[in-house]
Design an enzyme around this catalytic site. Structure first.
Site, PDB file in Angstrom:
ATOM      1  N   LEU A   1     -39.942  61.415 -27.104  1.00  0.00           N
ATOM      2  CA  LEU A   1     -38.908  62.342 -26.664  1.00  0.00           C
ATOM      3  C   LEU A   1     -37.816  61.552 -25.960  1.00  0.00           C
ATOM      4  CD1 LEU A   1     -41.094  65.215 -25.116  1.00  0.00           C
ATOM      5  CD2 LEU A   1     -40.051  65.170 -27.393  1.00  0.00           C
ATOM      6  N   ASP A   2     -36.590  62.062 -26.015  1.00  0.00           N
ATOM      7  CA  ASP A   2     -35.504  61.442 -25.273  1.00  0.00           C
ATOM      8  C   ASP A   2     -35.829  61.444 -23.786  1.00  0.00           C
ATOM      9  OD1 ASP A   2     -34.055  61.121 -27.617  1.00  0.00           O
ATOM     10  OD2 ASP A   2     -32.990  63.029 -27.372  1.00  0.00           O
ATOM     11  N   ARG A   3     -35.235  60.547 -23.072  1.00  0.00           N
ATOM     12  CA  ARG A   3     -35.483  60.388 -21.629  1.00  0.00           C
ATOM     13  C   ARG A   3     -35.396  61.712 -20.875  1.00  0.00           C
ATOM     14  NH1 ARG A   3     -30.586  57.742 -19.715  1.00  0.00           N
ATOM     15  NH2 ARG A   3     -29.857  59.896 -19.623  1.00  0.00           N
ATOM     16  N   THR A  18     -35.404  64.811 -22.185  1.00  0.00           N
ATOM     17  CA  THR A  18     -36.081  65.937 -22.817  1.00  0.00           C
ATOM     18  C   THR A  18     -37.493  66.033 -22.255  1.00  0.00           C
ATOM     19  OG1 THR A  18     -34.820  65.646 -24.868  1.00  0.00           O
ATOM     20  CG2 THR A  18     -36.856  66.918 -25.012  1.00  0.00           C
ATOM     21  N   ARG A  48     -29.578  68.170 -30.420  1.00  0.00           N
ATOM     22  CA  ARG A  48     -28.406  68.004 -29.564  1.00  0.00           C
ATOM     23  C   ARG A  48     -27.126  67.951 -30.394  1.00  0.00           C
ATOM     24  NH1 ARG A  48     -30.230  62.849 -26.161  1.00  0.00           N
ATOM     25  NH2 ARG A  48     -28.188  63.162 -25.169  1.00  0.00           N
TER      26      ARG A  48
END
Length: 304
Positions: free
Chosen positions: A100-102, A104, A243
């Site tokens: 996951l993105d930082r 998220t 996003r």
């Protein structure tokens, strides 16, 4: 119920007399806003500090058996820190099955053996894992209830991820990469706190938007925009997919400064974007039984 498909108008052709300009497809989403660079740098530094101190506790664990662990990752923590916080005396074969993105939050799967890692990574790569996300967006309230967006995805000449026309899938980009397909289904849950949570539904694409032209402009300050809580069903697994598609639809995710999300609103400053990996459904790599996991909603979703 039959889906309705429509296509956005293509942008004007480039100069036909300049072959250099014609050589690469034109991205349909805008470049990074200048304000995003210093904000992202500060967020990265803060996340590094928090991640170095992070300790995984029972409150973060959604499920665990002898084969894998399902974790509810907090916002602002790097995935690698989740992995490194696990005791290594249990196993030396810990592996991240998904990332996951930082900023998220939500569900991540950590496998405990190379065998299970191979099976689950393959399932994620081949899009055999069903996923849903919750996002709080600020923009103009959509005129659709459910929509499926199909577009291209790739890096621009400056290395940033951008939306491209669906018809450009397969074409080359600077640096040798190619445009890949990107599909996300969205459904509106609430608008300005009016509406209700519904159970995820994997069927019914709703309207289908085949992207060929520029998206909806993101205008106005945060106080002038509608609050739109959505559920996203990514059908592909491209970087920053949800996003990017939210930005294209004119409802950027709150706090997502890379993709035109507001940084401040109503006297509040947001430390990250409001995106949460809500659920995962996949076939258990050992038992063969379908399993489903849900993460608790973050406070920004329940307060909505």
């Amino acid at each position: 119920m039959a889906s309705k498909t429509y296509i956005t108008s293509p942008i004007a052709n480039q100069d036909p007399h300049n072959p250099q300009i014609q050589s690469y497809p034109v991205p349909l989403s805008p470049p990074l806003p200048p304000i995003s660079k210093p904000i992202e740098l500060n967020r990265a530094l803060s996340a590094s500090s928090r991640s170095s101190l992070f300790k995984l506790t029972d409150t973060h664990i959604v499920f665990e058996d002898e084969h894998f662990i399902v974790v509810n990752k907090p916002q602002g923590i790097y995935c690698e820190s989740i992995l490194s916080s696990l005791p290594r005396d249990q196993t030396s074969e810990l592996h991240l099955a998904n990332r996951l993105d930082r900023d998220t939050s939500g569900l991540m799967v950590i496998t405990k053996s190379h065998k299970v890692a191979g099976k689950l990574v393959k399932a994620f790569t081949e899009h055999k894992v069903k996923k849903t996300y919750i996002a709080l967006c600020l923009g103009s309230a959509p005129n659709w209830k459910t929509i499926t967006v199909k577009s291209g995805h790739g890096r621009s000449k400056f290395g940033m991820w951008r939306v491209y026309a669906l018809s450009n899938v397969g074409r080359s980009l600077p640096g040798g990469s190619v445009i890949r397909d990107m599909t996300t289904k969205f459904e509106v849950l609430t608008v300005n706190k009016h509406g209700s949570f519904t159970e995820p539904t994997m069927s019914n694409e709703g309207e289908v938007l085949a992207v060929e032209g520029e998206g909806v402009k993101c205008g106005g300050g945060g106080d002038e925009r509608d609050e739109v809580l959505i559920r996203a069903y990514p059908k592909t697994g491209r970087t920053h997919q949800i996003r990017l598609h939210c930005q294209y639809l004119g409802i950027p995710i709150r706090g997502d400064v890379k993709y035109e999300g507001v940084h401040e609103c109503g006297g509040r400053t947001f430390d990250g974007h409001s995106l949460h990996a809500e659920s995962l459904v996949f076939t258990h790599p050992i038992t063969g039984v379908e399993v489903e996991f849900r993460a608790p909603f973050p406070h920004w979703a329940t307060q909505n």
